[in-house]
Design an enzyme around this catalytic site. Structure first.
Site, PDB file in Angstrom:
ATOM      1  N   TYR A  53       0.742  -1.202   0.008  1.00 21.28           N
ATOM      2  CA  TYR A  53       0.079  -0.094  -0.107  1.00 21.28           C
ATOM      3  C   TYR A  53       0.882   1.221  -0.148  1.00 21.28           C
ATOM      4  CZ  TYR A  53      -4.070  -3.170   1.106  1.00 21.28           C
ATOM      5  OH  TYR A  53      -5.014  -3.921   1.028  1.00 21.28           O
ATOM      6  N   HIS A 128      -1.411 -12.093   0.222  1.00 20.40           N
ATOM      7  CA  HIS A 128      -2.307 -11.130  -0.243  1.00 20.40           C
ATOM      8  C   HIS A 128      -3.006 -11.394  -1.560  1.00 20.40           C
ATOM      9  CE1 HIS A 128      -2.413  -6.396  -0.900  1.00 20.40           C
ATOM     10  NE2 HIS A 128      -3.178  -7.049  -1.188  1.00 20.40           N
ATOM     11  N   SER A 208     -13.019  -3.256   0.218  1.00 26.53           N
ATOM     12  CA  SER A 208     -13.964  -2.225  -0.412  1.00 26.53           C
ATOM     13  C   SER A 208     -15.275  -2.563  -0.290  1.00 26.53           C
ATOM     14  CB  SER A 208     -13.435  -2.548  -2.102  1.00 26.53           C
ATOM     15  OG  SER A 208     -12.236  -2.044  -2.303  1.00 26.53           O
ATOM     16  N   GLY A 212     -20.202   0.737  -4.893  1.00 30.73           N
ATOM     17  CA  GLY A 212     -21.586   0.870  -5.004  1.00 30.73           C
ATOM     18  C   GLY A 212     -22.323   2.091  -4.450  1.00 30.73           C
ATOM     19  N   SER A 216     -23.128   5.702  -5.912  1.00 27.70           N
ATOM     20  CA  SER A 216     -24.592   6.076  -6.177  1.00 27.70           C
ATOM     21  C   SER A 216     -25.056   7.243  -5.223  1.00 27.70           C
ATOM     22  CB  SER A 216     -25.432   5.022  -5.700  1.00 27.70           C
ATOM     23  OG  SER A 216     -25.475   4.631  -4.373  1.00 27.70           O
TER      24      SER A 216
END
Length: 295
Positions: A53, A128, A208, A212, A216
Site C-alpha cells: 500500500y 495477499h 472495499s 456501489g 450512487s
C-alpha cells in the site's frame, strides 16, 4: 462498539482499512494520523494494512510505517489493537499490481513488515493473493513456517476461492483464522467463500465493502444515476433515511448481518468518515430492512 471473534481474539465488529491513506489521492500525514486516531477513539481495534500500500514505484511499506506512527502517537491504550498486514504483492513504477507468492519472498516480506510495524510479532498476516506461478500449497506452507518461527501469530489468505480456503485449512488447521475477499453491495460473488468461512468459523473480512454505495450517493439520496444505481442501491439510501444515518453505515451493518463471522474493513481518509463507519457496529437492521437490501 460491538465485538466479534477473530482467531480467538475479541476485535471490533468494524475495522479500518488503511490503504487509502497511502495510495493515490492520499491525505497529508497529519490528516492520515488523525483518521486512524478517530477510528481508535470510536473503538476500532482492527487495522488492516499491507506492504504494497504505497504509491507506484518506491515507498514499499509506506502504509505499515504510517500505521506504526499512528499507534505510537495515539494518546490512549493500544494494547488490544490487532494489526493485520499482507505480503505477496508489489507496486512497480508503472502502477500495476504484481504478485509474488514464493515462500522465499513471503518470508522476507513478513520480516520486513515486522520491522516496519515495530512489533514483537505480526498479529495477523495474510497471503495477499495466490500466485499462479507458485503452487498454492507452497505459499500457504510459508505462512505455516512463519507461524512456527513466531514471526506471525495468526494467518489468513486473501482473494481466494472456496477450494483454496479448504486447501489452506487442511495445511494450517485452526491457525488459519481469516479470509479477505472483495464483497459489497456492488460485488456479491464471494457468497461461497463467505458461507464456507461461516461454517469453518473463519473471520470473513470484506475489502472495499462500500462498493456501489459511495458512487450512487453522488447522485443524491435516490441514486439517480444512469448506471442502474437507483435500482441496485436505492434501498440502502431509503433505509438510511429511515434510520437517520448514512447509506454507507447501512451497507456496513448489512454486511455484518450476513454472518456472525463477517468483519468489514472500510477505508477512510477523513476522521469523520472513520467515525461514521465505526458507528455501523451499533446499527441493528430489522428483518424487514435486510429483506429490502437483498440476499
Amino acid at each position: 462498539m460491538r465485538y466479534r471473534t477473530l482467531g480467538g481474539l475479541r476485535v471490533s465488529a468494524v475495522g479500518l482499512g488503511t490503504m487509502p491513506l497511502s495510495v493515490e489521492g492520499r491525505p497529508d500525514e497529519a490528516r492520515a494520523l488523525a483518521t486512524v486516531h478517530a477510528a481508535l477513539d470510536a473503538g476500532v481495534t482492527l487495522l488492516d494494512t499491507a506492504d504494497s500500500y504505497h504509491l507506484p514505484g518506491g515507498e514499499a511499506g509506506h502504509n505499515e510505517r504510517l500505521v506504526a506512527r499512528a499507534l505510537a502517537t495515539y494518546g490512549g491504550d493500544t494494547g488490544d489493537v490487532l494489526v493485520a498486514t499482507k505480503g505477496g504483492r508489489g507496486r512497480p513504477a508503472d502502477g500495476t499490481w504484481t504478485v509474488n507468492g514464493s515462500p522465499r519472498h513471503l518470508k522476507a516480506a513478513a520480516e520486513a513488515s515486522l520491522k516496519r510495524l515495530g512489533l514483537e510479532a505480526i498479529g495477523l498476516y495474510h497471503l495477499h493473493k495466490p500466485d499462479p506461478a507458485v503452487p498454492f500449497e507452497d505459499s500457504v506452507g510459508a505462512l505455516r513456517d512463519l507461524l512456527d518461527a513466531g514471526t506471525i501469530r495468526l494467518a489468513g489468505i486473501s482473494n481466494t476461492t472456496a477450494d483454496q480456503i479448504r486447501r489452506a485449512h487442511a495445511i494450517l488447521g485452526d491457525r488459519l483464522v481469516s479470509v479477505q475477499n472483495q464483497y459489497s453491495p456492488a460485488v456479491r460473488d464471494s457468497d461461497p467463500e463467505l458461507l464456507l468461512c461461516a461454517r469453518l468459523g473463519l473471520a470473513f473480512l470484506p475489502w472495499s465493502p462500500l462498493g456501489g454505495i459511495s458512487r450512487s450517493s453522488l447522485d443524491g439520496p435516490s441514486g439517480g444515476g444512469t448506471d442502474g444505481s437507483r435500482e441496485r442501491f436505492g434501498a440502502f439510501h431509503a433505509v438510511a433515511r429511515e434510520h437517520g444515518v448514512s447509506p454507507q453505515r447501512v451497507a456496513l451493518a448489512w454486511l455484518s448481518a450476513l454472518a456472525p463471522t463477517v468483519i468489514p474493513i472500510p477505508g477512510a481518509t477523513r476522521p469523520e468518515t472513520a467515525r461514521d463507519s465505526a458507528r455501523a457496529a451499533d446499527l441493528v437492521l430489522s428483518p424487514e430492512d435486510l429483506a429490502r437490501l437483498g440476499p
